[in-house]
Design an enzyme around this catalytic site. Structure first.
Site, mmCIF file in Angstrom:
data_model
loop_
_atom_site.group_PDB
_atom_site.id
_atom_site.type_symbol
_atom_site.label_atom_id
_atom_site.label_comp_id
_atom_site.label_asym_id
_atom_site.label_seq_id
_atom_site.Cartn_x
_atom_site.Cartn_y
_atom_site.Cartn_z
ATOM 1 N N HIS A 21 0.810 -1.228 0.000
ATOM 2 C CA HIS A 21 0.000 0.000 0.000
ATOM 3 C C HIS A 21 0.834 1.265 0.000
ATOM 4 O O HIS A 21 0.273 2.358 0.161
ATOM 5 C CB HIS A 21 -0.913 0.049 1.225
ATOM 6 C CG HIS A 21 -1.953 -1.025 1.279
ATOM 7 N ND1 HIS A 21 -3.230 -0.848 0.797
ATOM 8 C CD2 HIS A 21 -1.901 -2.292 1.743
ATOM 9 C CE1 HIS A 21 -3.926 -1.960 0.987
ATOM 10 N NE2 HIS A 21 -3.137 -2.860 1.562
ATOM 11 N N LYS A 26 0.180 14.430 1.448
ATOM 12 C CA LYS A 26 -1.183 14.675 0.962
ATOM 13 C C LYS A 26 -1.437 16.165 0.738
ATOM 14 O O LYS A 26 -2.427 16.558 0.126
ATOM 15 C CB LYS A 26 -2.209 14.107 1.953
ATOM 16 C CG LYS A 26 -2.140 12.584 2.075
ATOM 17 C CD LYS A 26 -3.100 12.063 3.147
ATOM 18 C CE LYS A 26 -2.958 10.574 3.415
ATOM 19 N NZ LYS A 26 -3.603 9.712 2.420
ATOM 20 N N LYS A 64 -15.006 7.879 -3.603
ATOM 21 C CA LYS A 64 -16.269 8.120 -2.892
ATOM 22 C C LYS A 64 -16.884 9.443 -3.323
ATOM 23 O O LYS A 64 -18.096 9.529 -3.562
ATOM 24 C CB LYS A 64 -16.035 8.115 -1.371
ATOM 25 C CG LYS A 64 -15.654 6.748 -0.824
ATOM 26 C CD LYS A 64 -15.089 6.807 0.600
ATOM 27 C CE LYS A 64 -14.338 5.512 0.923
ATOM 28 N NZ LYS A 64 -13.408 5.637 2.043
ATOM 29 N N THR A 110 -8.890 6.443 -1.826
ATOM 30 C CA THR A 110 -10.218 5.871 -2.041
ATOM 31 C C THR A 110 -11.295 6.932 -1.784
ATOM 32 O O THR A 110 -12.407 6.820 -2.286
ATOM 33 C CB THR A 110 -10.456 4.650 -1.131
ATOM 34 O OG1 THR A 110 -10.012 4.967 0.193
ATOM 35 C CG2 THR A 110 -9.695 3.437 -1.626
ATOM 36 N N LYS A 154 -9.076 13.408 4.789
ATOM 37 C CA LYS A 154 -8.120 12.288 4.780
ATOM 38 C C LYS A 154 -7.174 12.501 5.941
ATOM 39 O O LYS A 154 -7.203 13.562 6.567
ATOM 40 C CB LYS A 154 -7.350 12.247 3.458
ATOM 41 C CG LYS A 154 -6.772 13.622 3.035
ATOM 42 C CD LYS A 154 -6.069 13.569 1.693
ATOM 43 C CE LYS A 154 -6.996 13.672 0.518
ATOM 44 N NZ LYS A 154 -7.098 12.425 -0.255
ATOM 45 N N ARG A 155 -6.317 11.503 6.234
ATOM 46 C CA ARG A 155 -5.321 11.721 7.269
ATOM 47 C C ARG A 155 -4.453 12.925 6.932
ATOM 48 O O ARG A 155 -4.253 13.254 5.771
ATOM 49 C CB ARG A 155 -4.453 10.467 7.432
ATOM 50 C CG ARG A 155 -5.160 9.335 8.158
ATOM 51 C CD ARG A 155 -5.531 9.731 9.579
ATOM 52 N NE ARG A 155 -4.353 9.815 10.414
ATOM 53 C CZ ARG A 155 -4.008 8.881 11.307
ATOM 54 N NH1 ARG A 155 -4.743 7.795 11.488
ATOM 55 N NH2 ARG A 155 -2.914 9.037 12.030
HETATM 56 C C1 26Q Z 1 3.205 0.207 10.503
HETATM 57 C C2 26Q Z 1 4.085 -0.175 11.519
HETATM 58 C C3 26Q Z 1 3.934 0.280 12.810
HETATM 59 C C4 26Q Z 1 2.853 1.113 13.106
HETATM 60 C C5 26Q Z 1 1.977 1.494 12.118
HETATM 61 C C6 26Q Z 1 2.136 1.043 10.805
HETATM 62 C C7 26Q Z 1 1.190 1.466 9.738
HETATM 63 C C8 26Q Z 1 -0.158 1.561 10.006
HETATM 64 C C9 26Q Z 1 -1.045 1.963 9.034
HETATM 65 C C10 26Q Z 1 1.632 1.744 8.459
HETATM 66 C C11 26Q Z 1 0.727 2.147 7.461
HETATM 67 C C12 26Q Z 1 -0.622 2.243 7.747
HETATM 68 C C13 26Q Z 1 -1.628 2.645 6.778
HETATM 69 C C14 26Q Z 1 -1.408 2.819 5.499
HETATM 70 C C15 26Q Z 1 -2.472 3.246 4.583
HETATM 71 O O1 26Q Z 1 -3.591 3.549 4.995
HETATM 72 N N1 26Q Z 1 -2.196 3.290 3.281
HETATM 73 C C16 26Q Z 1 -3.201 3.710 2.313
HETATM 74 O O2 26Q Z 1 -3.839 2.547 1.815
HETATM 75 C C17 26Q Z 1 -4.934 2.888 0.989
HETATM 76 C C18 26Q Z 1 -5.628 1.607 0.585
HETATM 77 O O3 26Q Z 1 -4.854 0.900 -0.345
HETATM 78 C C19 26Q Z 1 -4.487 3.689 -0.213
HETATM 79 O O4 26Q Z 1 -5.622 4.106 -0.921
HETATM 80 C C20 26Q Z 1 -3.677 4.904 0.227
HETATM 81 O O5 26Q Z 1 -3.132 5.547 -0.903
HETATM 82 C C21 26Q Z 1 -2.569 4.479 1.172
HETATM 83 O O6 26Q Z 1 -1.896 5.603 1.680
#
Ligand code: 26Q
Length: 817
Positions: A361, A558, A664, A660, A552-553
């Protein structure tokens, strides 16, 4: 058809059940019940119906003998369930009428539900949409996640700063939609050591854990759309084993060993709030292993309970890894096969590597997970041995392909050499999976080209693309009833399960009457949002204004700060250029920042300060409003998205894997202003150039500019509007008496080198917004574009994403019930 439907909905029986739960589960009476008690009792009564179907689905011979996907994810951002499940069960209207007989309003009851926020953002929400689409299309599936006690923190603003509070999503009464499955509980070990035993003349390695905890599964029903199919979303809660070990208690060592100080209850206490950023903490690795180990055991239990041999695992089960977070499941399955089931390495690897598939991702280097070898060694000593062996054998393969090429070995190795040796989880996943996919066409191309080019050479068929999608049930039918009815009037009501059918709407894109009806719905949705904002934030919004939305976050890549600079440029022009004219705009933000992400929090602070000033400045107030909605979450998105005219998708090209939210908002008739990034590229392909506002540098431009030595000051000095906007930020306009209070953002964009090229894209962004302003004035022209957005984004249904996974990766067959 679902029981409730088939036997036609029995109102009296249902209301009796609600009343029964009111007294027996929630200890109150019809006379004394609060709205909250009614909501709980109603949801329990509904959940009970789905539990029957869950158990029946679970025991269905055809499903037991079909192939299933196991979706492993540390996050499932499901949002509220009651309203959505009523819709999927096909009883929304009848239940509304039933509770009306009790003098209750269904929407009031639904408002009582807390969002289960068991995810950070895109990745977790995608997992929830995928579960919905799997159930809707009846592809056998189990979702495996964690039962965090606290979900993503609640956000509020205090003096414009983000403040976090814990999110106890279950409430004190417990969540009515979940059911405990104690008979499926598992024991999970940590720490300890590895011994060698000789069995039948063979040396065997055996892990002796130093700490054991219990995994208790909670099932949340994933309800198929108008069918009796219900799949489990199985969330593991970590508990201490009871009774605790008297033996170690008595021998006096109990309180000595350092790891016993880690309370088992802590492991699933709270969701890590980082999005696209890894922070290698012990507790996070414990969460990951706990999740993987419990899930793998449950998968094997299901597989073997039907009598299937282990060697046939890949015929019956596939395990999808949602990013690298559950990567440790690969060595865990190897360990069970070799140490506990006496398989040879070759046999075990043959099965494993045909069972796992991995979704990537992100390309952001700071989000690629690596773990200290020493940490894994301490927490999971046997797994570390297995990882070494996987790597050893893999590097042999690399040497055969590229003899004497040390560089290739270094790049591909699962272990990254250095002062602290690190385990690269992405490499482990690519090596241990039969398929690896990116989440949008551009992203997958970059995965091949930039992230894993050597892997792509070595395994030319392994890397693929599956473009993300969103469930049309929640993200159109449920959240936008006005538009749903309008659509169904025109093309019938099959579109929620066949979203491509929306294309038929294009024939009315020029139709005056349809345009007016379409825009009237948009206006109602804007009024609904405006009412929320008035009630909760006491800000008045003009629903004739363009609603310009970025939700979004909060992350530098972003570029919420690019949006902010545009607002500053409008404010500047309104105040300083008497001839400057613009269509009134409302800028809407919603975003949570990771609590440890300093600059993200400063950007929130800056936008809030700017909003405060602009919203009370009579000179610009018929033109400009800025609203930062606190505590962004699924239920808030359901109100904002249908009200959007303009969708901001403005990441630096090459940084957003997919996005995403872009899908939406387009589906709900908003026009995208966006870069050539992630799924924006494919949205443009679908809706056509005239119906989207593309601006800014493309991936190649970004690379070139960075390589040639990007200097943000060149842009600052050359563009007076950019300079004026940035200087506004750096003065005391928004923090009277305290100049430079917002300098953190300013400095990151100038002295800080502007890592995400905000300044480089500013002029092009301003120009695109100028076009939006000009074209919005043409009411019919805009309505046509909005309609075409809704009509032409059928591709982005998560039903299609799931079919792509099914056809190209998982190879499942639908089992209709
Ligand atoms: C990893 C290790 C330790 C702590 C936290 C994490 C961690 C947690 C969440 C790393 C990444 C995330 C989330 C990533 C994320 O939301 N990515 C998004 O995924 C979406 C679905 O595929 C995409 O549409 C977005 O572009 C992408 O940023």
């Amino acid at each position: 058809m679902k029981a409730v439907l088939q036997k036609s909905f029995d109102k009296t029986l249902f209301l009796d059940n609600v009343k029964r739960h009111l007294t027996s589960t929630y200890a109150t009476t019809v006379e004394n019940a609060t709205t909250r008690a009614w909501y709980l009792a109603m949801s329990r009564a509904l959940a009970e119906l789905t539990t029957f179907d869950l158990l029946e689905t679970e025991q269905d011979e055809r499903i037991l003998n079909a192939k299933s996907v196991n979706y492993l994810s540390l996050e499932f951002l499901i949002g509220r369930l009651t309203g959505n499940n009523l819709l999927n069960m096909g009883v929304y209207e009848s239940i509304g009428e039933a509770v009306a007989e009790l003098g209750l309003d269904l929407s009031d009851l639904l408002e009582e539900e807390r969002d289960p926020s068991l995810g950070n953002g895109g990745l977790g929400r995608l997992a929830a949409c995928f579960m919905d689409s799997l159930a809707a299309q009846e592809f056998p599936a189990v979702g495996y996640g964690l039962h965090y006690e606290y979900g993503l923190f609640k956000q509020s603003f205090e003096a414009c700063h983000q403040k976090e509070a814990p999110d106890a999503w279950c409430g004190i009464e417990g969540y009515p939609w979940e059911v405990a499955r104690p008979e499926l509980a598992q024991q999970i070990g940590f720490y300890g050591y590895v011994t060698t035993e000789t069995v039948d003349g063979q040396e065997k390695r055996k892990w002796v854990p130093g700490m054991t905890v219990m995994g208790m599964p909670w099932d949340i029903p994933v309800v198929g759309y108008k069918s009796e199919t219900v799949y489990p979303l199985r969330l593991w809660e970590c508990r201490a084993l009871a009774p605790f070990s008297l033996e170690s208690f008595n021998n006096g060592n109990y309180f000595e060993a350092q790891h016993t100080l880690i309370d088992a209850g802590n492991i699933t206490k709270v969701l890590y709030p980082n999005d696209n950023h890894e922070k290698g903490k012990t507790l996070r690795l414990m969460q990951q292993y706990f999740h993987s180990a419990a899930s793998i055991r449950d998968i094997l239990r299901r597989h073997e309970s039907v009598g299937h041999p282990l060697a046939e695992l890949p015929q019956y089960e596939t395990i999808q890894l949602n990013d690298t977070h559950p990567a440790i499941a690969i060595p865990e399955l190897m360990r069970i096969f070799i140490d506990e089931r006496n398989m040879s390495w070759e046999e075990a690897w043959e099965i494993c590597s045909r069972t796992f598939a991995y979704t990537n991702h992100t390309l952001l280097p700071e989000a690629l997970e690596t773990w200290d070898e020493s940490l894994i060694q301490r927490l999971l000593p046997r797994h570390m041995e297995i990882i070494y062996e996987i790597n050893h054998r893999f590097l042999q393969e690399v040497r055969e392909k590229w003899p004497g090429d040390g560089d290739k070995q270094q790049k591909l190795s699962i272990i990254q050499d250095g002062f602290h040796r690190m385990v690269r989880m992405a490499n482990l996943c690519v090596v241990g999976s039969y398929a690896v996919n990116g989440v949008a066409a551009l992203h997958s191309a970059l995965v091949k080209q930039d992230l894993f080019p050597e892997f792509h050479e070595l395994y030319p068929n392994r890397l693929m693309n599956v473009t993300n999608g969103i469930t049309p049930r929640r993200w159109l039918q449920y959240c936008n009833p006005g538009l749903s009815h309008l659509i169904s009037e025109k093309i019938g009501d099959n579109w929620p399960v066949a979203l491509d059918e929306l294309a038929q709407l294009a024939q009315w894109a020029d139709d005056d009457e349809f345009q007016q009806a379409f825009m009237a719905v948009k206006k109602e949705n804007k009024a609904r949002l405006a009412k929320w904002v008035k009630t909760n934030m006491d800000i008045e919004l003009n629903t004739d204004a363009i609603f310009d939305v970025q939700i979004k976050r909060l992350h530098e890549y972003k570029r919420q700060h690019l949006n902010m600079l545009h607002i500053l440029s409008l404010y500047y022009r309104l105040l300083n250029r008497p001839d400057f004219d613009m269509v009134p705009r409302v800028f809407i933000f919603a975003a949570k920042a990771a609590p440890g992400y300093y600059l993200a929090k400063e950007i929130i602070y800056a936008i809030n300060k700017i909003a405060e000033k602009i919203n009370s400045d009579d000179r610009v107030n018929d033109k400009l409003k800025v609203v930062f909605i606190p505590d962004y979450r699924v239920s808030m998105a359901e109100i904002i998205i249908p009200a959007a005219d303009v969708s901001e998708q403005i990441s630096t090209a090459g940084k957003e894997a997919s996005g995403t939210g872009n899908m939406k908002m387009a589906l709900n008739g908003a026009l995208t202003i966006g870069t050539m990034d992630g799924a924006n590229v494919e949205i443009r392909e679908e809706v056509g150039d005239e119906n989207i506002y593309i601006f800014g540098l493309e991936v190649e431009d970004v690379n070139r500019l960075k390589a040639s030595g990007y200097n943000p000051f060149d842009y600052y000095n050359a563009d007076p509007l950019l300079k004026a906007s940035l200087d506004l930020l750096n003065g005391e306009e928004f923090t009277p008496g305290e100049p430079r209070k917002l300098r953190a953002t300013y400095e990151s964009l100038l002295d800080g080198g502007d890592p995400y090229l905000v300044l480089a894209d500013f002029a092009s962004y301003i120009e695109a917004h100028g076009q939006i302003d000009a074209q919005y004035r043409d009411t019919a022209g805009w309505a046509k574009k909005a309609i075409l957005n809704t009509a032409l984004v059928g591709k982005f249904s998560s039903d299609r994403s799931i079919r792509d996974y099914v056809n190209h990766i998982w190879k499942l067959k639908s089992v209709p019930r």
